[in-house]
Design a protein around this motif. Structure first.
Motif, PDB file in Angstrom:
ATOM      1  N   HIS A 145      33.367  74.625  40.523  1.00 12.82           N
ATOM      2  CA  HIS A 145      33.672  73.379  40.327  1.00 12.82           C
ATOM      3  C   HIS A 145      34.018  72.617  39.234  1.00 12.82           C
ATOM      4  O   HIS A 145      35.175  71.801  39.382  1.00 12.82           O
ATOM      5  CB  HIS A 145      32.222  72.421  40.977  1.00 12.82           C
ATOM      6  CG  HIS A 145      32.435  71.042  41.154  1.00 12.82           C
ATOM      7  ND1 HIS A 145      33.097  70.464  42.430  1.00 12.82           N
ATOM      8  CD2 HIS A 145      31.908  69.997  40.658  1.00 12.82           C
ATOM      9  CE1 HIS A 145      33.109  69.436  42.193  1.00 12.82           C
ATOM     10  NE2 HIS A 145      32.367  68.958  41.320  1.00 12.82           N
ATOM     11  N   GLN A 146      33.421  72.974  38.081  1.00 12.88           N
ATOM     12  CA  GLN A 146      33.986  72.303  36.853  1.00 12.88           C
ATOM     13  C   GLN A 146      35.157  72.584  36.417  1.00 12.88           C
ATOM     14  O   GLN A 146      36.094  71.917  35.893  1.00 12.88           O
ATOM     15  CB  GLN A 146      32.815  72.702  35.642  1.00 12.88           C
ATOM     16  CG  GLN A 146      31.461  72.019  35.842  1.00 12.88           C
ATOM     17  CD  GLN A 146      30.464  72.400  34.887  1.00 12.88           C
ATOM     18  OE1 GLN A 146      30.533  73.596  34.499  1.00 12.88           O
ATOM     19  NE2 GLN A 146      29.780  71.172  34.143  1.00 12.88           N
ATOM     20  N   ASP A 206      30.087  81.087  38.907  1.00  6.72           N
ATOM     21  CA  ASP A 206      28.999  80.428  40.066  1.00  6.72           C
ATOM     22  C   ASP A 206      29.898  79.442  40.686  1.00  6.72           C
ATOM     23  O   ASP A 206      30.756  78.919  39.935  1.00  6.72           O
ATOM     24  CB  ASP A 206      27.759  80.458  39.447  1.00  6.72           C
ATOM     25  CG  ASP A 206      27.652  79.215  38.197  1.00  6.72           C
ATOM     26  OD1 ASP A 206      28.691  78.529  38.257  1.00  6.72           O
ATOM     27  OD2 ASP A 206      26.706  79.411  37.521  1.00  6.72           O
ATOM     28  N   THR A 207      29.132  78.993  41.473  1.00  5.32           N
ATOM     29  CA  THR A 207      29.699  77.698  42.405  1.00  5.32           C
ATOM     30  C   THR A 207      29.938  76.433  41.327  1.00  5.32           C
ATOM     31  O   THR A 207      30.914  75.995  41.522  1.00  5.32           O
ATOM     32  CB  THR A 207      28.875  77.242  43.471  1.00  5.32           C
ATOM     33  OG1 THR A 207      27.353  77.145  42.936  1.00  5.32           O
ATOM     34  CG2 THR A 207      28.898  78.351  44.654  1.00  5.32           C
ATOM     35  N   MET A 208      28.767  76.192  40.442  1.00  3.30           N
ATOM     36  CA  MET A 208      29.026  75.051  39.639  1.00  3.30           C
ATOM     37  C   MET A 208      30.204  75.110  38.454  1.00  3.30           C
ATOM     38  O   MET A 208      30.865  74.201  38.357  1.00  3.30           O
ATOM     39  CB  MET A 208      27.642  74.848  38.967  1.00  3.30           C
ATOM     40  CG  MET A 208      27.672  73.894  38.120  1.00  3.30           C
ATOM     41  SD  MET A 208      27.633  72.111  38.734  1.00  3.30           S
ATOM     42  CE  MET A 208      26.178  71.969  39.391  1.00  3.30           C
ATOM     43  N   VAL A 209      30.198  76.342  38.292  1.00  2.00           N
ATOM     44  CA  VAL A 209      31.185  76.469  37.202  1.00  2.00           C
ATOM     45  C   VAL A 209      32.740  76.531  37.663  1.00  2.00           C
ATOM     46  O   VAL A 209      33.723  75.941  37.353  1.00  2.00           O
ATOM     47  CB  VAL A 209      31.234  77.895  36.633  1.00  2.00           C
ATOM     48  CG1 VAL A 209      32.188  78.269  35.536  1.00  2.00           C
ATOM     49  CG2 VAL A 209      29.898  77.931  35.726  1.00  2.00           C
ATOM     50  N   ASP A 241      29.264  80.177  31.962  1.00  2.00           N
ATOM     51  CA  ASP A 241      28.190  79.585  32.528  1.00  2.00           C
ATOM     52  C   ASP A 241      28.371  77.989  32.490  1.00  2.00           C
ATOM     53  O   ASP A 241      29.438  77.500  32.035  1.00  2.00           O
ATOM     54  CB  ASP A 241      26.878  79.901  31.741  1.00  2.00           C
ATOM     55  CG  ASP A 241      26.848  79.664  30.263  1.00  2.00           C
ATOM     56  OD1 ASP A 241      27.851  78.663  29.752  1.00  2.00           O
ATOM     57  OD2 ASP A 241      26.087  80.162  29.479  1.00  2.00           O
ATOM     58  N   THR A 242      27.219  77.230  32.803  1.00  2.00           N
ATOM     59  CA  THR A 242      27.767  75.737  32.942  1.00  2.00           C
ATOM     60  C   THR A 242      27.846  75.391  31.834  1.00  2.00           C
ATOM     61  O   THR A 242      28.492  74.305  31.724  1.00  2.00           O
ATOM     62  CB  THR A 242      26.319  75.167  33.505  1.00  2.00           C
ATOM     63  OG1 THR A 242      26.282  75.742  34.955  1.00  2.00           O
ATOM     64  CG2 THR A 242      26.705  73.579  33.803  1.00  2.00           C
ATOM     65  N   SER A 243      27.061  75.634  30.691  1.00  3.36           N
ATOM     66  CA  SER A 243      27.117  75.182  29.387  1.00  3.36           C
ATOM     67  C   SER A 243      28.694  75.498  28.723  1.00  3.36           C
ATOM     68  O   SER A 243      29.203  74.294  28.321  1.00  3.36           O
ATOM     69  CB  SER A 243      26.008  75.696  28.432  1.00  3.36           C
ATOM     70  OG  SER A 243      26.294  75.221  26.996  1.00  3.36           O
ATOM     71  N   ARG A 244      29.146  76.552  28.935  1.00  2.00           N
ATOM     72  CA  ARG A 244      30.213  76.741  28.275  1.00  2.00           C
ATOM     73  C   ARG A 244      31.192  76.231  29.009  1.00  2.00           C
ATOM     74  O   ARG A 244      32.403  75.672  28.581  1.00  2.00           O
ATOM     75  CB  ARG A 244      30.697  78.231  28.337  1.00  2.00           C
ATOM     76  CG  ARG A 244      31.878  78.885  27.720  1.00  2.00           C
ATOM     77  CD  ARG A 244      32.299  80.439  27.713  1.00  2.00           C
ATOM     78  NE  ARG A 244      33.667  80.542  27.308  1.00  2.00           N
ATOM     79  CZ  ARG A 244      34.515  81.652  27.518  1.00  2.00           C
ATOM     80  NH1 ARG A 244      33.685  82.442  28.401  1.00  2.00           N
ATOM     81  NH2 ARG A 244      35.543  81.795  27.191  1.00  2.00           N
ATOM     82  N   ALA A 245      31.136  75.861  30.318  1.00  4.81           N
ATOM     83  CA  ALA A 245      32.261  75.392  31.298  1.00  4.81           C
ATOM     84  C   ALA A 245      32.595  73.797  30.741  1.00  4.81           C
ATOM     85  O   ALA A 245      33.554  73.095  30.706  1.00  4.81           O
ATOM     86  CB  ALA A 245      31.898  75.283  32.842  1.00  4.81           C
ATOM     87  N   LYS A 246      31.150  73.113  30.262  1.00  5.94           N
ATOM     88  CA  LYS A 246      31.422  71.784  29.820  1.00  5.94           C
ATOM     89  C   LYS A 246      32.305  71.875  28.515  1.00  5.94           C
ATOM     90  O   LYS A 246      32.926  70.958  28.275  1.00  5.94           O
ATOM     91  CB  LYS A 246      29.979  71.457  29.428  1.00  5.94           C
ATOM     92  CG  LYS A 246      30.043  69.942  29.119  1.00  5.94           C
ATOM     93  CD  LYS A 246      28.623  69.498  28.811  1.00  5.94           C
ATOM     94  CE  LYS A 246      28.493  67.772  28.390  1.00  5.94           C
ATOM     95  NZ  LYS A 246      27.157  67.826  28.215  1.00  5.94           N
TER      96      LYS A 246
END
Length: 276
Positions: A223-224, A218-221, A184-189
């Motif tokens: 991208h990261q 997802d798209t945000m991840v 998820d976004t948090s883990r990707a960061k």
């Protein structure tokens, strides 16, 4: 002051009796954690802690409040981080603090019975002191317990963060970042931060980033992840991406991410073989 010293001596003389009486009166059937234990070693340790409590607490009849609390703090912090107490629901710990408080009231009554000249006013003053300082000790114990739990949670989170992006060192300044599970976004960061740090610390020049174990993205991840590849270039680390599933590739295309400058291989074995 003279009477306080006499009460202090009386309580100190009876400190082990207080410990034994307190433990005998524990409602084992309706307790939990350390207070419900039948383990002789745990019981022995619990009694020792309780006796140490008495030796500290009776000092309230000799010391000023600031000095009393300061000298009490090491015991509070030690018991708050004791594994048996950590595993005991806090309500049961507070219940036993209150039981000990009642015990002190009872021993003040016993002391007064031995000295008929003691007035009701003196007894009430001692009750007020016991009530006030016991409340302070309970409050500080809860605070120490909270701080300990926060330290444990922080350490656990740091471990989880490290495991979320485990860069494995390989030969010739190469490394492997196997990404597994949902991201998820948090883990990707976290992955970005930890990967850059570990590559720098381990002097890694080329990193294999394997996505074959990633189930959902997802798209945000997406991208990261590609941001990670760009960030690696900035610190002088080349990267090879492997194991990209069709859905991840599709997401990247939808984001308009260019693959021109990215070294991509179908699987990890192919990526590593190319570098030999």
């Amino acid at each position: 002051m003279h009477r306080n010293q006499e009460l202090y001596n009386f309580l100190k003389k009876n400190s082990w009796n207080m410990t034994e009486e307190w433990h005998r009166n524990i409602d084992f059937e309706n307790s939990a954690g350390v207070y419900a234990s039948r383990n002789p070693d745990v019981i022995s340790s619990l009694k020792e802690q309780n006796h140490e409590f008495h030796l500290h607490f009776i000092e309230l009849f000799k010391k000023k409040e600031g000095e009393f609390i300061k000298d009490f703090s090491p015991w509070i912090e030690k018991v708050a981080s004791d594994i048996e107490h950590v595993n005991t629901p806090i309500q049961y710990v507070i219940k036993e603090f209150k039981n000990v408080r009642s015990q002190y009231f009872d021993y003040v009554r016993r002391f007064a019975e031995l000295h008929p000249e003691i007035t009701r006013k003196e007894i009430d003053i001692w009750y007020d002191i016991i009530l006030k300082e016991m409340d302070e000790v309970i409050l500080r114990f809860i605070e120490a317990t909270y701080k300990y739990s926060q330290r444990v949670m922080k350490a656990q989170q740091e471990t989880i963060n490290e495991l979320s992006a485990p860069v494995i060192s390989l030969a010739n300044h190469q490394g492997l970042l196997p990404l597994i599970g949902d991201i998820d976004t948090s883990r990707a960061k976290i992955i970005i931060e930890n990967t850059l740090l570990q590559c720098s610390q381990r002097d890694i020049h080329h990193l294999f980033v394997d996505l074959s174990g990633v189930v959902m993205i997802d798209t945000m991840v997406a991208h990261q992840i590609f941001q990670l590849l760009n960030a690696l270039k900035l610190i002088g680390v080349n990267a090879t991406l492997s194991g990209m599933r069709p859905e991840i590739a599709q997401t990247a295309v939808q984001l308009g991410i260019s693959f021109k400058e990215i070294d991509i291989k179908a699987n990890l074995a192919q990526a590593i073989a190319q570098r030999k």
